[in-house]
Scaffold this motif. Structure first.
Motif, PDB file in Angstrom:
ATOM      1  N   ALA A  13     -31.001  29.119  -4.675  1.00 13.32           N
ATOM      2  CA  ALA A  13     -31.409  27.736  -4.394  1.00 13.32           C
ATOM      3  C   ALA A  13     -30.236  26.927  -3.862  1.00 13.32           C
ATOM      4  O   ALA A  13     -29.079  27.221  -4.141  1.00 13.32           O
ATOM      5  CB  ALA A  13     -31.948  27.086  -5.659  1.00 13.32           C
ATOM      6  N   VAL A  14     -30.601  25.883  -3.105  1.00 15.21           N
ATOM      7  CA  VAL A  14     -29.644  24.887  -2.632  1.00 15.21           C
ATOM      8  C   VAL A  14     -30.212  23.538  -3.050  1.00 15.21           C
ATOM      9  O   VAL A  14     -31.342  23.201  -2.702  1.00 15.21           O
ATOM     10  CB  VAL A  14     -29.449  24.940  -1.106  1.00 15.21           C
ATOM     11  CG1 VAL A  14     -28.459  23.872  -0.653  1.00 15.21           C
ATOM     12  CG2 VAL A  14     -28.997  26.323  -0.662  1.00 15.21           C
ATOM     13  N   ILE A  15     -29.417  22.787  -3.805  1.00 19.26           N
ATOM     14  CA  ILE A  15     -29.863  21.497  -4.329  1.00 19.26           C
ATOM     15  C   ILE A  15     -28.978  20.403  -3.744  1.00 19.26           C
ATOM     16  O   ILE A  15     -27.765  20.403  -3.961  1.00 19.26           O
ATOM     17  CB  ILE A  15     -29.781  21.480  -5.871  1.00 19.26           C
ATOM     18  CG1 ILE A  15     -30.600  22.637  -6.453  1.00 19.26           C
ATOM     19  CG2 ILE A  15     -30.232  20.138  -6.417  1.00 19.26           C
ATOM     20  CD1 ILE A  15     -30.281  22.958  -7.889  1.00 19.26           C
ATOM     21  N   ALA A  16     -29.591  19.493  -2.985  1.00 17.93           N
ATOM     22  CA  ALA A  16     -28.863  18.346  -2.440  1.00 17.93           C
ATOM     23  C   ALA A  16     -28.746  17.303  -3.543  1.00 17.93           C
ATOM     24  O   ALA A  16     -29.751  16.846  -4.085  1.00 17.93           O
ATOM     25  CB  ALA A  16     -29.585  17.774  -1.233  1.00 17.93           C
ATOM     26  N   LEU A  17     -27.533  16.948  -3.888  1.00 19.47           N
ATOM     27  CA  LEU A  17     -27.274  16.002  -4.976  1.00 19.47           C
ATOM     28  C   LEU A  17     -26.924  14.620  -4.437  1.00 19.47           C
ATOM     29  O   LEU A  17     -26.478  14.483  -3.290  1.00 19.47           O
ATOM     30  CB  LEU A  17     -26.121  16.514  -5.839  1.00 19.47           C
ATOM     31  CG  LEU A  17     -26.363  17.827  -6.575  1.00 19.47           C
ATOM     32  CD1 LEU A  17     -25.082  18.310  -7.232  1.00 19.47           C
ATOM     33  CD2 LEU A  17     -27.463  17.658  -7.608  1.00 19.47           C
ATOM     34  N   PRO A  18     -27.072  13.601  -5.271  1.00 18.52           N
ATOM     35  CA  PRO A  18     -26.618  12.263  -4.855  1.00 18.52           C
ATOM     36  C   PRO A  18     -25.091  12.240  -4.815  1.00 18.52           C
ATOM     37  O   PRO A  18     -24.443  13.160  -5.323  1.00 18.52           O
ATOM     38  CB  PRO A  18     -27.154  11.353  -5.967  1.00 18.52           C
ATOM     39  CG  PRO A  18     -27.256  12.234  -7.161  1.00 18.52           C
ATOM     40  CD  PRO A  18     -27.601  13.605  -6.640  1.00 18.52           C
ATOM     41  N   ALA A  19     -24.535  11.204  -4.231  1.00 17.29           N
ATOM     42  CA  ALA A  19     -23.078  11.035  -4.267  1.00 17.29           C
ATOM     43  C   ALA A  19     -22.693  10.786  -5.722  1.00 17.29           C
ATOM     44  O   ALA A  19     -22.990   9.737  -6.272  1.00 17.29           O
ATOM     45  CB  ALA A  19     -22.654   9.875  -3.379  1.00 17.29           C
ATOM     46  N   LEU A  20     -22.078  11.769  -6.349  1.00 15.64           N
ATOM     47  CA  LEU A  20     -21.820  11.705  -7.788  1.00 15.64           C
ATOM     48  C   LEU A  20     -20.581  10.890  -8.152  1.00 15.64           C
ATOM     49  O   LEU A  20     -20.459  10.408  -9.268  1.00 15.64           O
ATOM     50  CB  LEU A  20     -21.682  13.123  -8.351  1.00 15.64           C
ATOM     51  CG  LEU A  20     -22.927  14.000  -8.200  1.00 15.64           C
ATOM     52  CD1 LEU A  20     -22.635  15.427  -8.634  1.00 15.64           C
ATOM     53  CD2 LEU A  20     -24.085  13.433  -8.994  1.00 15.64           C
ATOM     54  N   TRP A  21     -19.656  10.750  -7.205  1.00 13.31           N
ATOM     55  CA  TRP A  21     -18.425  10.028  -7.488  1.00 13.31           C
ATOM     56  C   TRP A  21     -18.281   8.853  -6.542  1.00 13.31           C
ATOM     57  O   TRP A  21     -18.712   8.907  -5.405  1.00 13.31           O
ATOM     58  CB  TRP A  21     -17.231  10.971  -7.334  1.00 13.31           C
ATOM     59  CG  TRP A  21     -17.315  12.105  -8.295  1.00 13.31           C
ATOM     60  CD1 TRP A  21     -16.905  12.127  -9.597  1.00 13.31           C
ATOM     61  CD2 TRP A  21     -17.895  13.398  -8.056  1.00 13.31           C
ATOM     62  NE1 TRP A  21     -17.189  13.337 -10.177  1.00 13.31           N
ATOM     63  CE2 TRP A  21     -17.793  14.143  -9.255  1.00 13.31           C
ATOM     64  CE3 TRP A  21     -18.503  14.007  -6.957  1.00 13.31           C
ATOM     65  CZ2 TRP A  21     -18.255  15.443  -9.371  1.00 13.31           C
ATOM     66  CZ3 TRP A  21     -18.971  15.296  -7.084  1.00 13.31           C
ATOM     67  CH2 TRP A  21     -18.833  15.997  -8.272  1.00 13.31           C
ATOM     68  N   PRO A  22     -17.672   7.775  -7.002  1.00 12.99           N
ATOM     69  CA  PRO A  22     -17.528   6.582  -6.160  1.00 12.99           C
ATOM     70  C   PRO A  22     -16.766   6.902  -4.879  1.00 12.99           C
ATOM     71  O   PRO A  22     -15.786   7.643  -4.897  1.00 12.99           O
ATOM     72  CB  PRO A  22     -16.740   5.605  -7.026  1.00 12.99           C
ATOM     73  CG  PRO A  22     -16.621   6.208  -8.374  1.00 12.99           C
ATOM     74  CD  PRO A  22     -17.041   7.633  -8.288  1.00 12.99           C
ATOM     75  N   GLY A  23     -17.241   6.365  -3.772  1.00  8.80           N
ATOM     76  CA  GLY A  23     -16.555   6.532  -2.501  1.00  8.80           C
ATOM     77  C   GLY A  23     -16.847   7.852  -1.811  1.00  8.80           C
ATOM     78  O   GLY A  23     -16.398   8.074  -0.694  1.00  8.80           O
ATOM     79  N   LEU A  24     -17.599   8.739  -2.431  1.00 13.29           N
ATOM     80  CA  LEU A  24     -17.912  10.030  -1.829  1.00 13.29           C
ATOM     81  C   LEU A  24     -19.118   9.859  -0.926  1.00 13.29           C
ATOM     82  O   LEU A  24     -20.192   9.475  -1.373  1.00 13.29           O
ATOM     83  CB  LEU A  24     -18.219  11.073  -2.907  1.00 13.29           C
ATOM     84  CG  LEU A  24     -18.533  12.478  -2.416  1.00 13.29           C
ATOM     85  CD1 LEU A  24     -17.301  13.091  -1.758  1.00 13.29           C
ATOM     86  CD2 LEU A  24     -18.980  13.343  -3.573  1.00 13.29           C
ATOM     87  N   SER A  25     -18.939  10.115   0.350  1.00 14.44           N
ATOM     88  CA  SER A  25     -20.058   9.929   1.274  1.00 14.44           C
ATOM     89  C   SER A  25     -20.487  11.234   1.937  1.00 14.44           C
ATOM     90  O   SER A  25     -21.462  11.254   2.672  1.00 14.44           O
ATOM     91  CB  SER A  25     -19.692   8.894   2.333  1.00 14.44           C
ATOM     92  OG  SER A  25     -18.572   9.349   3.070  1.00 14.44           O
ATOM     93  N   ILE A  26     -19.758  12.325   1.698  1.00 14.03           N
ATOM     94  CA  ILE A  26     -20.155  13.593   2.301  1.00 14.03           C
ATOM     95  C   ILE A  26     -21.266  14.227   1.475  1.00 14.03           C
ATOM     96  O   ILE A  26     -21.345  14.031   0.265  1.00 14.03           O
ATOM     97  CB  ILE A  26     -18.953  14.562   2.418  1.00 14.03           C
ATOM     98  CG1 ILE A  26     -18.341  14.845   1.046  1.00 14.03           C
ATOM     99  CG2 ILE A  26     -17.912  14.047   3.376  1.00 14.03           C
ATOM    100  CD1 ILE A  26     -17.300  15.924   1.038  1.00 14.03           C
ATOM    101  N   PRO A  27     -22.173  14.985   2.121  1.00 15.42           N
ATOM    102  CA  PRO A  27     -23.259  15.619   1.371  1.00 15.42           C
ATOM    103  C   PRO A  27     -22.712  16.595   0.332  1.00 15.42           C
ATOM    104  O   PRO A  27     -21.773  17.339   0.594  1.00 15.42           O
ATOM    105  CB  PRO A  27     -24.050  16.371   2.440  1.00 15.42           C
ATOM    106  CG  PRO A  27     -23.588  15.852   3.744  1.00 15.42           C
ATOM    107  CD  PRO A  27     -22.223  15.282   3.538  1.00 15.42           C
ATOM    108  N   THR A  28     -23.291  16.562  -0.856  1.00 16.33           N
ATOM    109  CA  THR A  28     -22.898  17.477  -1.924  1.00 16.33           C
ATOM    110  C   THR A  28     -24.089  18.360  -2.253  1.00 16.33           C
ATOM    111  O   THR A  28     -25.156  17.862  -2.593  1.00 16.33           O
ATOM    112  CB  THR A  28     -22.477  16.696  -3.188  1.00 16.33           C
ATOM    113  OG1 THR A  28     -21.413  15.814  -2.844  1.00 16.33           O
ATOM    114  CG2 THR A  28     -22.017  17.629  -4.278  1.00 16.33           C
ATOM    115  N   ASN A  29     -23.905  19.663  -2.093  1.00 18.27           N
ATOM    116  CA  ASN A  29     -24.959  20.620  -2.402  1.00 18.27           C
ATOM    117  C   ASN A  29     -24.513  21.526  -3.527  1.00 18.27           C
ATOM    118  O   ASN A  29     -23.369  21.982  -3.559  1.00 18.27           O
ATOM    119  CB  ASN A  29     -25.300  21.479  -1.177  1.00 18.27           C
ATOM    120  CG  ASN A  29     -25.958  20.687  -0.081  1.00 18.27           C
ATOM    121  OD1 ASN A  29     -26.647  19.718  -0.340  1.00 18.27           O
ATOM    122  ND2 ASN A  29     -25.757  21.085   1.148  1.00 18.27           N
TER     123      ASN A  29
END
Length: 133
Positions: A13-29
């Motif tokens: 699976a690949v799960i697209a997550l919200p920006a978990l840390w402040p200022g992080l704008s790159i996609p986190t999977n």
């Protein structure tokens, strides 16, 4: 090359997550890998999940949100705007593992009857007239 190795062996699976840390704008999977797994790959869009907890600047997922993600990974079904299952061959062809490439994104549109809109506008117009007297 590394992406192909994951797709060819064990990517579950690949799960697209919200920006978990402040200022992080790159996609986190989040990649879920299971040794020997060769079934369909599940894609989950959890970008709108999570909230900031008072006193903490990081985004935290609730237990219910985590359970919903786990259920989506374990069930091979599709749900518009949230999850989809894809055959490995299709993932290889598309040459991407971004969930938005596989999940059908349907805009949520709420239509209102024009009579309701006219009635609301007339009411607002009357209020405005009375306030300007």
């Amino acid at each position: 090359e590394m992406r192909n190795k994951f797709v060819n062996s064990g990517l579950k699976a690949v799960i697209a997550l919200p920006a978990l840390w402040p200022g992080l704008s790159i996609p986190t999977n989040l990649l879920v890998v299971e040794k020997g797994y060769d079934g369909n790959i599940e894609f989950v869009n959890a970008k709108d999940f999570g909230s900031r907890v008072k006193g903490n600047t990081n985004v935290v997922l609730s237990n219910d949100e985590i359970l919903r993600i786990i259920e989506a990974v374990n069930d091979e079904k599709s749900e518009n705007n949230f999850c989809a299952s894809s055959e490995r061959e299709r993932v290889r062809e598309i040459n991407s593992w971004q969930p938005n490439q596989f999940i059908e994104m349907v805009p949520e549109v709420n239509f209102r009857d024009t009579k309701d809109i006219d009635s609301e506008l007339n009411s607002l117009y009357e209020q405005l007239k009375n306030n300007l007297k």
